[in-house]
Design a protein around this motif. Structure first.
Motif, short mmCIF file in Angstrom:
data_model
loop_
_atom_site.label_atom_id
_atom_site.label_comp_id
_atom_site.label_asym_id
_atom_site.label_seq_id
_atom_site.Cartn_x
_atom_site.Cartn_y
_atom_site.Cartn_z
N ARG A 8 -49.39 -2.98 27.57
CA ARG A 8 -48.21 -3.75 27.99
C ARG A 8 -48.43 -5.22 27.64
O ARG A 8 -49.33 -5.86 28.19
N ASP A 61 -42.72 10.72 26.80
CA ASP A 61 -41.35 10.44 27.25
C ASP A 61 -41.29 10.09 28.74
O ASP A 61 -40.57 9.18 29.13
N ARG A 64 -42.50 6.59 29.20
CA ARG A 64 -41.48 5.61 28.80
C ARG A 64 -40.38 5.51 29.86
O ARG A 64 -39.87 4.42 30.13
N GLU A 65 -40.03 6.62 30.47
CA GLU A 65 -39.04 6.59 31.55
C GLU A 65 -39.55 5.76 32.72
O GLU A 65 -38.82 4.97 33.31
N THR A 68 -39.38 2.01 31.69
CA THR A 68 -38.00 1.52 31.68
C THR A 68 -37.46 1.35 33.10
O THR A 68 -36.88 0.31 33.43
N THR A 69 -37.67 2.34 33.93
CA THR A 69 -37.17 2.29 35.31
C THR A 69 -37.84 1.17 36.10
O THR A 69 -37.18 0.46 36.87
N GLY A 71 -39.16 -1.52 34.83
CA GLY A 71 -38.95 -2.81 34.20
C GLY A 71 -40.20 -3.39 33.56
O GLY A 71 -40.31 -4.60 33.36
N PRO A 73 -42.90 -3.45 30.22
CA PRO A 73 -42.95 -3.08 28.81
C PRO A 73 -43.97 -1.96 28.59
O PRO A 73 -44.91 -1.81 29.37
#
Length: 90
Positions: A8, A61, A64-65, A68-69, A71, A73
């Protein structure tokens, strides 16, 4: 379950105080509870400008979820293929 390293990019993250890191941890844990038991945060290494996180999950995946959720990187995600340490040399 597969294990992953997430890189990150977070400029200045190494200067954050304990309360800021606690808040980030709480955010991550909250999202993990929403996503269920298949995704597990093992630990993270905080450097000056990056955080390297170790997670167990069935897929990239799902990681990544989570990012994203929450916030956060997720600039790169790599599956761990093997673990070595000094005892590997013996």
């Amino acid at each position: 379950m597969p294990q992953f390293v997430i890189e990150r990019d977070m400029p200045g993250v190494g200067k954050l105080g304990a309360d800021d890191l606690k808040g980030a941890s709480q955010t991550s844990c909250s999202v993990l509870r929403q996503l269920g038991p298949e995704i597990q945060w093992v630990h993270s290494y905080v450097t000056d400008d990056k955080i390297y996180c170790i997670y167990r999950a069935p897929s990239e995946d799902l990681l990544r979820e989570h990012a994203t959720t929450a916030g956060f990187p997720a600039n790169s995600i790599a599956e761990v293929r093997a673990t070595i340490d000094p005892t590997t040399a013996e």
